[in-house]
Design an enzyme around this catalytic site. Structure first.
Site, PDB file in Angstrom:
ATOM      1  CB  THR A  61     107.515  27.084  66.560  1.00  0.00           C
ATOM      2  OG1 THR A  61     106.093  27.210  66.541  1.00  0.00           O
ATOM      3  CG2 THR A  61     107.903  26.077  67.627  1.00  0.00           C
ATOM      4  NE  ARG A  96      96.597  26.232  67.395  1.00  0.00           N
ATOM      5  CZ  ARG A  96      97.881  26.150  67.098  1.00  0.00           C
ATOM      6  NH1 ARG A  96      98.773  26.798  67.810  1.00  0.00           N
ATOM      7  NH2 ARG A  96      98.289  25.415  66.083  1.00  0.00           N
ATOM      8  CB  VAL A  97      97.116  24.180  73.304  1.00  0.00           C
ATOM      9  CG1 VAL A  97      98.497  23.562  73.497  1.00  0.00           C
ATOM     10  CG2 VAL A  97      96.777  25.087  74.484  1.00  0.00           C
ATOM     11  N   GLY A  98      98.611  24.291  70.245  1.00  0.00           N
ATOM     12  CA  GLY A  98      99.047  23.496  69.098  1.00  0.00           C
ATOM     13  C   GLY A  98      99.916  22.324  69.522  1.00  0.00           C
ATOM     14  CG  ASP A  99     103.156  21.367  66.954  1.00  0.00           C
ATOM     15  OD1 ASP A  99     102.625  22.455  66.653  1.00  0.00           O
ATOM     16  OD2 ASP A  99     104.382  21.154  66.844  1.00  0.00           O
ATOM     17  CB  THR A 123     108.829  24.694  63.540  1.00  0.00           C
ATOM     18  OG1 THR A 123     108.273  25.843  62.893  1.00  0.00           O
ATOM     19  CG2 THR A 123     109.911  24.123  62.641  1.00  0.00           C
ATOM     20  N   GLY A 124     105.790  24.422  62.539  1.00  0.00           N
ATOM     21  CA  GLY A 124     104.863  24.329  61.406  1.00  0.00           C
ATOM     22  C   GLY A 124     103.431  24.320  61.887  1.00  0.00           C
ATOM     23  N   GLY A 132     100.503  23.274  63.584  1.00  0.00           N
ATOM     24  CA  GLY A 132     100.334  22.358  64.709  1.00  0.00           C
ATOM     25  C   GLY A 132      99.220  21.354  64.536  1.00  0.00           C
TER      26      GLY A 132
HETATM   27  N1  GLY Z   1     103.733  24.660  65.636  1.00  0.00           N
HETATM   28  C1  GLY Z   1     103.258  25.704  66.420  1.00  0.00           C
HETATM   29  C2  GLY Z   1     101.803  25.723  66.561  1.00  0.00           C
HETATM   30  O1  GLY Z   1     101.082  25.258  65.689  1.00  0.00           O
HETATM   31  O2  GLY Z   1     101.334  26.233  67.548  1.00  0.00           O
END
Ligand code: GLY
Length: 310
Positions: free
Chosen positions: A167, A195-198, A218-219, A221
Site C-alpha cells: 500500500t 475483497r476491499v480492505g481498509d 498500511t498493513g 486491512g
Molecule cells: N491495507 C491494504 C489492504 O489491506 O488492502
C-alpha cells in the site's frame, strides 16, 4: 504556513534486498509531491502527484506491480480526502485504471457520491475522460511469480494475513494550510475477488481534517478496519489528553508521534493485526509508526531535506 509532506510505500516484511527499491519509490513520491508544494502549489495536487509516482513504481503494491488476487487479476482501491471540506473521493475493485488516485480525485471533485466501485467506477472514468488501460499492463513478472507460489501453497487465511501488505500513501499541507491525505493499494496478495480492505474506506485507511490532522494507513486491512484506525488517529490528534504518553514526562518527542505509536499499539492489542501509518498534525508536523518488520516512508524536514526510512 510552511508546506509539509510525508509519504509511504507500505509496511510489511520488506526483505533487506528489496529495501533499496522501496527507498527509490519513496524518493520518487517525495520528489513529485515536493515539486508541487515547494512552488506554492496545492496540497491536493501534491498528494495526487506523490501517489501517482508511487503507483508507477513496480516494487510497490499499488497501480503497476500490485499483488494479484486469487484469480490472478489486479484489483485496485484508492482514496483522496480534503481536510478542509471533509469531502473524499474513493474507488474500489477497479481493474482497468492505471492510476486509481486520479480517478479518486475525479470522484472527489466531480461526483455527488464519495465512493464508486468496479464497473461503475470505470464507467465514471470513461465519462470524465480518463482512459481505461489494459489490465495486463498492471501485472509485473514478479507479481505473477508470487501468485503462482501462493496458489501452489494453498495459502491459509492466516498465511495471507502475515504476508507483506504494501500500500502507498501521502499526506501534505500547503502554504495556505490546506491538508490532504490519500491512499492507494492493490490490497492483499491472493485476496478473494471483490475483497476491499481498509485503504479506500473513509476513516479506515485514510482521513483528513484540517482541524486535527491527516493520516494514511498500511498493513492488514481486516485489522485496520476493526479499529477505524485513521479516524482514531485524527480524534487523538484533535484531543490527545487520553494518551498515556501525554501524561508522562519522558515520552515521544511530539504529540503526533505519541498518536502514531498509540494507534499501532491498539492495532496490535485490540485487533491482533500488524501495520503502519503516517500522519501529519494540523501544524504540519509528520510522524510514522509500524509494527511490521519494516515500513518504507519519508518526509521533508524543516530545512527542505528528504528523510527516507529505511
Ligand atoms: N491495507 C491494504 C489492504 O489491506 O488492502
Amino acid at each position: 504556513m510552511r508546506a509539509s509532506l510525508i509519504v509511504h510505500g507500505g509496511a510489511g516484511n520488506i526483505p533487506e534486498n528489496a529495501a533499496a527499491d522501496f527507498r527509490r519509490g519513496v524518493r520518487a513520491g517525495l520528489e513529485a509531491g515536493w515539486e508541487v508544494l515547494s512552488q506554492g502549489g496545492a496540497a491536493i495536487d501534491a498528494v495526487e502527484a506523490a501517489i501517482v509516482a508511487l503507483e508507477e513504481d513496480p516494487a510497490l503494491d499499488a497501480g503497476v506491480g500490485s499483488h494479484l488476487n486469487r484469480d490472478g487479476h489486479v484489483q485496485l482501491d484508492a482514496i483522496l480526502m480534503d481536510g478542509v471540506t471533509l469531502k473524499a473521493g474513493a474507488v474500489a475493485a477497479v481493474e482497468r485504471i492505471r492510476n486509481p488516485i486520479r480517478l479518486a480525485r475525479m470522484v472527489l471533485e466531480k461526483s455527488e457520491h464519495m465512493m464508486l466501485v468496479g464497473a461503475g467506477a470505470e464507467q465514471f472514468a470513461t465519462e470524465h475522460g480518463l482512459r481505461l488501460c489494459d489490465p495486463e499492463k498492471l501485472v509485473t513478472d514478479s507479481a505473477r511469480q508470487e501468485w503462482r507460489k501462493t496458489r501452489t501453497k494453498r495459502a491459509t487465511k492466516e498465511a495471507v494475513a502475515q504476508e507483506p501488505c504494501g500500500t502507498v500513501g501521502a499526506v501534505a499541507m500547503d502554504e495556505r494550510g490546506n491538508l490532504v491525505a490519500g491512499t492507494s493499494t492493490g490490497g492483499t496478495r491472493g485476496k478473494h475477488p471483490g475483497r476491499v480492505g481498509d485503504s479506500p474506506l473513509i476513516g479506515c485507511g485514510c482521513y483528513a481534517d484540517s482541524k486535527a490532522g491527516g493520516i494514511s494507513c498500511t498493513g492488514y486491512g481486516e485489522g485496520i478496519m476493526k479499529i477505524v484506525m485513521a479516524k482514531m488517529a485524527a480524534d487523538l490528534l484533535r484531543d490527545p489528553r487520553v494518551l498515556p504518553a501525554h501524561r508522562k514526562k519522558r515520552g515521544p518527542a511530539t504529540i503526533a508521534q505519541a498518536v502514531a505509536d498509540a494507534c499501532i499499539r491498539i492495532l496490535e492489542r485490540r485487533a491482533h493485526a500488524t501495520g503502519g501509518l503516517i500522519l501529519m498534525d494540523r501544524e504540519g508536523r509528520p510522524a510514522a509508526a509500524y509494527s511490521t518488520p519494516r515500513m518504507a516512508y519519508g518526509y521533508v524536514d524543516p530545512s527542505g531535506r528528504f528523510v527516507i526510512v529505511p
